[in-house]
Design a protein around this motif. Structure first.
Motif, PDB file in Angstrom:
ATOM      1  N   GLY A  41      92.630   2.787  11.336  1.00  0.00           N
ATOM      2  CA  GLY A  41      93.856   3.411  10.880  1.00  0.00           C
ATOM      3  C   GLY A  41      94.412   4.372  11.905  1.00  0.00           C
ATOM      4  O   GLY A  41      94.536   4.047  13.077  1.00  0.00           O
ATOM      5  N   GLY A  42      94.739   5.572  11.484  1.00  0.00           N
ATOM      6  CA  GLY A  42      95.292   6.565  12.397  1.00  0.00           C
ATOM      7  C   GLY A  42      94.261   7.478  13.004  1.00  0.00           C
ATOM      8  O   GLY A  42      94.601   8.482  13.638  1.00  0.00           O
ATOM      9  N   LYS A  43      92.999   7.121  12.873  1.00  0.00           N
ATOM     10  CA  LYS A  43      91.937   7.967  13.405  1.00  0.00           C
ATOM     11  C   LYS A  43      91.783   7.776  14.906  1.00  0.00           C
ATOM     12  O   LYS A  43      92.371   6.864  15.496  1.00  0.00           O
ATOM     13  CB  LYS A  43      90.617   7.633  12.698  1.00  0.00           C
ATOM     14  CG  LYS A  43      90.625   7.910  11.207  1.00  0.00           C
ATOM     15  CD  LYS A  43      89.278   7.586  10.591  1.00  0.00           C
ATOM     16  CE  LYS A  43      89.275   7.863   9.100  1.00  0.00           C
ATOM     17  NZ  LYS A  43      87.954   7.539   8.481  1.00  0.00           N
ATOM     18  N   GLU A  44      91.000   8.638  15.506  1.00  0.00           N
ATOM     19  CA  GLU A  44      90.729   8.515  16.935  1.00  0.00           C
ATOM     20  C   GLU A  44      89.834   7.306  17.216  1.00  0.00           C
ATOM     21  O   GLU A  44      89.051   6.891  16.367  1.00  0.00           O
ATOM     22  CB  GLU A  44      90.040   9.788  17.446  1.00  0.00           C
ATOM     23  CG  GLU A  44      90.916  11.021  17.421  1.00  0.00           C
ATOM     24  CD  GLU A  44      90.240  12.208  18.063  1.00  0.00           C
ATOM     25  OE1 GLU A  44      90.855  13.288  18.115  1.00  0.00           O
ATOM     26  OE2 GLU A  44      89.091  12.063  18.503  1.00  0.00           O
ATOM     27  N   LEU A  85      78.964  -7.687   8.297  1.00  0.00           N
ATOM     28  CA  LEU A  85      80.152  -6.836   8.351  1.00  0.00           C
ATOM     29  C   LEU A  85      80.457  -6.227   6.987  1.00  0.00           C
ATOM     30  O   LEU A  85      80.231  -6.873   5.948  1.00  0.00           O
ATOM     31  CB  LEU A  85      81.344  -7.638   8.856  1.00  0.00           C
ATOM     32  CG  LEU A  85      81.318  -7.934  10.367  1.00  0.00           C
ATOM     33  CD1 LEU A  85      82.259  -9.079  10.693  1.00  0.00           C
ATOM     34  CD2 LEU A  85      81.697  -6.685  11.134  1.00  0.00           C
ATOM     35  N   ASN A  86      80.951  -5.015   6.993  1.00  0.00           N
ATOM     36  CA  ASN A  86      81.382  -4.366   5.760  1.00  0.00           C
ATOM     37  C   ASN A  86      82.810  -3.840   5.927  1.00  0.00           C
ATOM     38  O   ASN A  86      83.368  -3.852   7.028  1.00  0.00           O
ATOM     39  CB  ASN A  86      80.405  -3.263   5.351  1.00  0.00           C
ATOM     40  CG  ASN A  86      80.184  -2.248   6.451  1.00  0.00           C
ATOM     41  OD1 ASN A  86      81.140  -1.647   6.931  1.00  0.00           O
ATOM     42  ND2 ASN A  86      78.927  -2.046   6.843  1.00  0.00           N
ATOM     43  N   VAL A  87      83.376  -3.395   4.833  1.00  0.00           N
ATOM     44  CA  VAL A  87      84.778  -2.975   4.835  1.00  0.00           C
ATOM     45  C   VAL A  87      85.020  -1.863   5.844  1.00  0.00           C
ATOM     46  O   VAL A  87      86.084  -1.794   6.475  1.00  0.00           O
ATOM     47  CB  VAL A  87      85.196  -2.526   3.422  1.00  0.00           C
ATOM     48  CG1 VAL A  87      86.592  -1.955   3.425  1.00  0.00           C
ATOM     49  CG2 VAL A  87      85.080  -3.685   2.443  1.00  0.00           C
ATOM     50  N   GLU A  88      84.022  -1.007   6.027  1.00  0.00           N
ATOM     51  CA  GLU A  88      84.162   0.113   6.969  1.00  0.00           C
ATOM     52  C   GLU A  88      84.262  -0.333   8.423  1.00  0.00           C
ATOM     53  O   GLU A  88      84.603   0.466   9.290  1.00  0.00           O
ATOM     54  CB  GLU A  88      82.979   1.081   6.825  1.00  0.00           C
ATOM     55  CG  GLU A  88      82.973   1.898   5.531  1.00  0.00           C
ATOM     56  CD  GLU A  88      82.629   1.067   4.319  1.00  0.00           C
ATOM     57  OE1 GLU A  88      83.142   1.384   3.233  1.00  0.00           O
ATOM     58  OE2 GLU A  88      81.844   0.082   4.462  1.00  0.00           O
ATOM     59  N   ASP A  89      83.958  -1.596   8.702  1.00  0.00           N
ATOM     60  CA  ASP A  89      84.085  -2.125  10.069  1.00  0.00           C
ATOM     61  C   ASP A  89      85.506  -2.584  10.380  1.00  0.00           C
ATOM     62  O   ASP A  89      85.787  -2.976  11.523  1.00  0.00           O
ATOM     63  CB  ASP A  89      83.120  -3.297  10.271  1.00  0.00           C
ATOM     64  CG  ASP A  89      81.662  -2.884  10.191  1.00  0.00           C
ATOM     65  OD1 ASP A  89      80.887  -3.615   9.542  1.00  0.00           O
ATOM     66  OD2 ASP A  89      81.315  -1.836  10.764  1.00  0.00           O
ATOM     67  N   THR A  90      86.377  -2.563   9.385  1.00  0.00           N
ATOM     68  CA  THR A  90      87.774  -2.945   9.608  1.00  0.00           C
ATOM     69  C   THR A  90      88.410  -1.991  10.601  1.00  0.00           C
ATOM     70  O   THR A  90      88.420  -0.773  10.391  1.00  0.00           O
ATOM     71  CB  THR A  90      88.553  -2.931   8.287  1.00  0.00           C
ATOM     72  OG1 THR A  90      88.028  -3.937   7.421  1.00  0.00           O
ATOM     73  CG2 THR A  90      90.029  -3.194   8.535  1.00  0.00           C
ATOM     74  N   ALA A  91      88.943  -2.544  11.696  1.00  0.00           N
ATOM     75  CA  ALA A  91      89.498  -1.709  12.762  1.00  0.00           C
ATOM     76  C   ALA A  91      90.113  -2.600  13.828  1.00  0.00           C
ATOM     77  O   ALA A  91      89.947  -3.826  13.811  1.00  0.00           O
ATOM     78  CB  ALA A  91      88.394  -0.855  13.396  1.00  0.00           C
ATOM     79  N   ILE A  92      90.797  -1.961  14.758  1.00  0.00           N
ATOM     80  CA  ILE A  92      91.200  -2.644  15.989  1.00  0.00           C
ATOM     81  C   ILE A  92      90.088  -2.383  17.002  1.00  0.00           C
ATOM     82  O   ILE A  92      89.724  -1.224  17.243  1.00  0.00           O
ATOM     83  CB  ILE A  92      92.539  -2.121  16.533  1.00  0.00           C
ATOM     84  CG1 ILE A  92      93.640  -2.361  15.507  1.00  0.00           C
ATOM     85  CG2 ILE A  92      92.874  -2.809  17.855  1.00  0.00           C
ATOM     86  CD1 ILE A  92      94.972  -1.735  15.901  1.00  0.00           C
TER      87      ILE A  92
END
Length: 123
Positions: A41-44, A85-92
């Motif tokens: 998301g908008g995190k670092e 994989l889990n939902v928390e791995d969702t990222a770019i």
């Protein structure tokens, strides 16, 4: 000039697997430190895993035992095998490399970056 290009992102169900691949052109692997980072998301952006020129690896705690980083010198590719994989791995996810003596998973050390590839894990 160094060119970094990621591929292999996509959508997967929780518990599934994906393999990300990165092609690094314009340099020789023998002098490089290579790594994978991700941004949620908008995190670092955060470090995920790195591999040194002697093939030593390091993983952050959240992916230890589930992700495997590897590089193929002949093919000039850097891979990230992601299992369970889990939902928390969702990222770019971003592939990166640099040519400094210190190989640590610090974003400020990495000079060559890809554009990123989206990984989405559905529950």
């Amino acid at each position: 000039q160094v060119y970094v290009t990621e591929s292999g992102g996509g959508s997967v169900q929780a518990g599934g697997s994906l393999t990300l691949s990165c092609e690094i052109l314009g340099t020789t692997f023998t002098r490089y430190c290579m790594g994978w980072f991700r941004r949620v998301g908008g995190k670092e952006r955060e470090g995920v895993a790195r591999i040194e020129k002697d093939a030593r690896t390091f993983y952050v705690d959240s992916v230890q035992g589930r992700f495997t980083i590897s590089h193929d010198k002949a093919a000039n590719t850097l891979d990230l095998q992601m299992n369970s994989l889990n939902v928390e791995d969702t990222a770019i996810y971003y592939c990166a490399a640099h040519d400094k003596a210190v190989c640590q998973l610090r974003e400020d050390l990495f000079s060559d970056w890809g554009q990123g590839t989206q990984v989405t894990v559905a529950s």
